[in-house]
Design an enzyme around this catalytic site. Structure first.
Site, PDB file in Angstrom:
ATOM      1  N   TYR A  41       4.525   3.018  12.460  1.00 18.65           N
ATOM      2  CA  TYR A  41       4.041   2.716  11.352  1.00 18.65           C
ATOM      3  C   TYR A  41       2.770   2.291  11.573  1.00 18.65           C
ATOM      4  O   TYR A  41       2.136   1.830  12.528  1.00 18.65           O
ATOM      5  CB  TYR A  41       4.753   2.082  10.285  1.00 18.65           C
ATOM      6  CG  TYR A  41       5.071   0.779  10.580  1.00 18.65           C
ATOM      7  CD1 TYR A  41       4.494  -0.064  11.588  1.00 18.65           C
ATOM      8  CD2 TYR A  41       5.883  -0.181   9.718  1.00 18.65           C
ATOM      9  CE1 TYR A  41       4.845  -1.549  11.549  1.00 18.65           C
ATOM     10  CE2 TYR A  41       6.325  -1.295   9.912  1.00 18.65           C
ATOM     11  CZ  TYR A  41       5.755  -2.073  10.779  1.00 18.65           C
ATOM     12  OH  TYR A  41       6.043  -3.465  11.000  1.00 18.65           O
ATOM     13  N   GLU A  42       1.736   2.524  10.362  1.00 21.89           N
ATOM     14  CA  GLU A  42       0.217   2.402  10.167  1.00 21.89           C
ATOM     15  C   GLU A  42      -0.362   3.288  11.206  1.00 21.89           C
ATOM     16  O   GLU A  42      -1.496   2.968  11.755  1.00 21.89           O
ATOM     17  CB  GLU A  42      -0.005   0.782  10.419  1.00 21.89           C
ATOM     18  CG  GLU A  42       0.574  -0.106   9.561  1.00 21.89           C
ATOM     19  CD  GLU A  42       0.266   0.219   8.092  1.00 21.89           C
ATOM     20  OE1 GLU A  42      -0.505   0.949   7.903  1.00 21.89           O
ATOM     21  OE2 GLU A  42       1.289  -0.207   7.187  1.00 21.89           O
ATOM     22  N   GLY A  43       0.164   4.545  11.060  1.00 17.65           N
ATOM     23  CA  GLY A  43      -0.580   5.456  11.960  1.00 17.65           C
ATOM     24  C   GLY A  43       0.204   5.236  13.485  1.00 17.65           C
ATOM     25  O   GLY A  43       0.160   4.331  14.114  1.00 17.65           O
TER      26      GLY A  43
ATOM     27  N   ARG B 171      -3.585  -2.325  10.712  1.00 17.75           N
ATOM     28  CA  ARG B 171      -3.236  -2.043  12.188  1.00 17.75           C
ATOM     29  C   ARG B 171      -3.391  -3.223  13.092  1.00 17.75           C
ATOM     30  O   ARG B 171      -2.472  -3.491  14.048  1.00 17.75           O
ATOM     31  CB  ARG B 171      -4.268  -0.932  12.452  1.00 17.75           C
ATOM     32  CG  ARG B 171      -3.750   0.397  12.026  1.00 17.75           C
ATOM     33  CD  ARG B 171      -4.703   1.475  11.955  1.00 17.75           C
ATOM     34  NE  ARG B 171      -4.375   2.760  11.251  1.00 17.75           N
ATOM     35  CZ  ARG B 171      -4.821   3.878  11.277  1.00 17.75           C
ATOM     36  NH1 ARG B 171      -6.493   3.717  11.312  1.00 17.75           N
ATOM     37  NH2 ARG B 171      -4.365   4.779  10.600  1.00 17.75           N
TER      38      ARG B 171
ATOM     39  N   MET C  43       0.765  -1.012  -0.031  1.00 19.44           N
ATOM     40  CA  MET C  43       0.049   0.046   0.084  1.00 19.44           C
ATOM     41  C   MET C  43       0.957   1.218  -0.213  1.00 19.44           C
ATOM     42  O   MET C  43       1.677   1.442   0.925  1.00 19.44           O
ATOM     43  CB  MET C  43      -1.090   0.127   1.097  1.00 19.44           C
ATOM     44  CG  MET C  43      -0.459  -0.140   2.381  1.00 19.44           C
ATOM     45  SD  MET C  43      -1.796  -0.106   3.652  1.00 19.44           S
ATOM     46  CE  MET C  43      -0.819  -0.257   5.209  1.00 19.44           C
TER      47      MET C  43
END
Length: 599
Positions: free
Chosen positions: A442-444, A298, A165
């Site tokens: 990562y991933e927020g 997540r 992604m």
């Protein structure tokens, strides 16, 4: 050298003795025919693959890293990675929980999640190559056109193609509303994408024959901000209608990131120079479509830290039983040795039990979330599907942030058990710490997860979803109210459940006057919510263990489970009091600080 043993007994306990998986699956038509023996056999074989095939590559892969050929933009993965991936594909592992309509084996997501815990414990960097393919699969399965599904899903399912992604860019970080990558419509209905993406895990590698990039970009007429983002599928090689590979697309790796950890994972700067892509979903609604993949990722990141917590704990425990240092404060324990093994010391046990509790609580939460996803997608009762979706949305930021915060603490504590040896590469512990650090970012970032939980998942619906989880806590407390053996677990849990309502209301009322109050309280709030969830799960695990003991099962496993739950409630759960006090201190001590932050 570190070792790893798949924790199959504990996985089985959580699946079947805590959550009653067999009965849950019988209620879902696609899974009704799967029995416990079949699922056990799958996990046993999965554990062998993790421990015997990819775990031996973990340290060597970290040392060797990935190599980029600047002339061809090709990336070579560490020695053995390609061969391990070929075994992974040959074993049918990519297809485990995929739709049989596209060549999948149709197993429940919860089994795939357990498999991925073992993969991440064995080798997180290797696991990142196939890991994102599942999220891309779900995204295209949900939002792809029939043609896209037919072209991409069977090949992602088989593992012959992997996926990425491509979200962020050098200037925007988490704020995707700032992204600049352009997508120009073409007469044939395709699009030409131009821009640069960074931090793209597995963006380029030599494991699979094609890489499918899901890319966020802007159409020429796109409004500003996040409402102007569209989603495109951009393959490395342009496939023909029959799936055979055609021309090389104009997307390539412009550089590899040199990282603190997960060094064997190719983290790429991806350049799109008029790359051909096709639109996924509706124009300007790409972020919503991509969230299918992001939410899966997540949950997956939480499982990454769960795996690292488990493998670090196993090695620290083994070391603590063998390493001789000093004598026990209450007198010698190993009288035939010049010193006692360090496991006799209370502080060493504190570190070990903390890691063990974070691993066992994290495993229960990961399995619970995956089971909720299965029910959301496949339960015949519409109400059950809706409630499962609502609960997993609430739990996703907790699973990501709480498990990764705990995982970093656990790996650091396990490194500490080794003393100076923990800082030396040959023991493997410093790699677990380095690898665990990225999971909080990562991933927020975990701060973003905290804002998502408090702002979007709790306050946005006036705490309605949180109250639904609170009803689960209250029901368990009522069920065990007359059981004195459960009192030490139920009383603190019920107490926090009651306090949570007032705590949330206070923050919500303050936020109505000053929105900064949400940001000031969010991180503390998420940890309190994480303890509420862990407390509920540890109480259920204690309940299941006591039930087995009462039935005459003398296996030491159950006594160990009670001791871990007792430690969690006595030593870790009380953190909630300090967290609530900190959150209630408000935003002023953070925001009225111009002088403090002037230099």
């Amino acid at each position: 050298m570190p070792t790893y043993t798949p924790p199959l007994r504990d996985i089985e306990f959580v699946l079947h003795e805590v959550f009653g998986l067999s009965d849950e699956l019988k209620a879902m038509p696609p899974y009704a025919d799967f029995d416990a023996d079949t699922l056990r056999a799958v996990l046993e074989e999965g554990g062998k693959f993790a421990a015997e095939v990819i775990f031996p590559l973990n340290m060597s892969g970290d040392t060797e890293g990935c190599t980029l050929d600047p002339a061809t933009h090709a990336v070579r993965t560490p020695t053995g990675f390609k061969e391990a991936y070929a075994q992974y594909v040959a074993g049918g592992w990519p297809a485990l929980s995929c739709d049989p309509a596209y060549g999948g084996q149709g197993l429940p997501m919860v089994i795939n999640q357990c498999f991925y815990e073992m993969l991440n414990a064995a080798n997180q960097a290797w696991t990142m190559y196939p890991g994102l393919s599942h999220g891309a699969y779900e995204c295209l399965h949900t939002h792809g056109t029939p043609e896209q599904k037919q072209l991409y899903l069977p090949r992602l399912t088989s593992g012959h193609w992997t996926a990425t992604m491509c979200l962020t860019e050098p200037h925007c970080g988490t704020d995707l509303g700032l992204l600049k990558t352009r997508a120009e419509p073409q007469p044939d209905g395709s699009y030409k994408l131009t821009g640069t993406k960074i931090f793209i895990s597995a963006g380029e590698h030599d494991l699979a024959e094609n890489i499918v990039h899901l890319v966020l970009a802007r159409l020429p007429d796109a409004p500003a901000g996040s409402k102007g983002i569209s989603l495109f599928v951009v393959p490395k090689f342009l496939p023909q209608a029959d799936g055979s590979l055609g021309a090389r697309n104009a997307i390539y790796c412009g550089g590899l990131e040199h990282k603190m950890g997960i060094r064997a994972s190719a983290t790429c700067q991806m350049v799109l120079d008029g790359a051909t892509g096709s639109l996924v979903g509706e124009p300007h609604k790409g972020l919503a479509a991509m969230f299918v993949m992001m939410n899966a990722a997540r949950l997956g990141v939480g499982v990454q830290s769960l795996g690292l917590t488990e493998v670090a704990y196993q090695n620290a425990l083994a070391y603590a039983k063998e390493r001789l240092q000093m004598r026990s404060l209450s007198g010698p324990k190993a009288k035939d040795q010049p010193a006692d093994p360090i496991i006799v010391h209370p502080d060493v046990r504190r570190m070990l039990l903390t890691a063990k509790a974070w691993a066992e609580g994290g495993r229960a939460l990961a399995i619970y979330c995956a089971l909720l996803v299965d029910k959301e997608l496949h339960h015949p009762d519409e109400k059950v599907r809706a409630e499962s979706a609502e609960l997993v949305a609430l739990l996703t930021p907790i699973a990501k942030a709480f498990l990764t915060d705990n995982g970093y603490q656990a790996t650091t504590l396990c490194q500490q058990v080794f003393g100076g040896h923990g800082y030396i590469k040959e023991w493997g512990m410093e790699q677990f710490v380095r690898d665990a650090r990225i999971n909080m970012i990562y991933e927020g970032t975990n701060g973003i997860q905290a804002l998502d939980l408090l702002g979007r998942k709790v306050l946005a619906n006036q705490g309605a979803t949180l109250r639904k989880f609170g009803k689960l806590v209250a029901a368990l407390a009522q069920q065990e109210a007359a059981n004195p053996q459960m009192a030490e677990f139920i009383q603190p849990l019920a107490g926090l459940g009651e306090k949570m309502t007032q705590f949330t209301t206070e923050i919500g009322m303050k936020a109505m006057q000053n929105p900064e109050e949400v940001g000031a309280a969010a991180t503390d709030y998420l940890r309190v919510a994480g303890h509420l969830v862990f407390g509920y799960l540890f109480a259920r695990m204690a309940q299941a263990a006591l039930r087995q003991i009462a039935a005459g099962h003398a296996e030491p496993f159950y006594r160990a489970k009670l001791q871990t739950a007792r430690f969690y409630f006595a030593r870790l759960f009380p953190e909630t009091a300090a967290l609530m006090r900190s959150a209630r201190s408000g935003s002023q001590v953070l925001m009225d600080t111009e002088a403090a932050l002037a230099e």
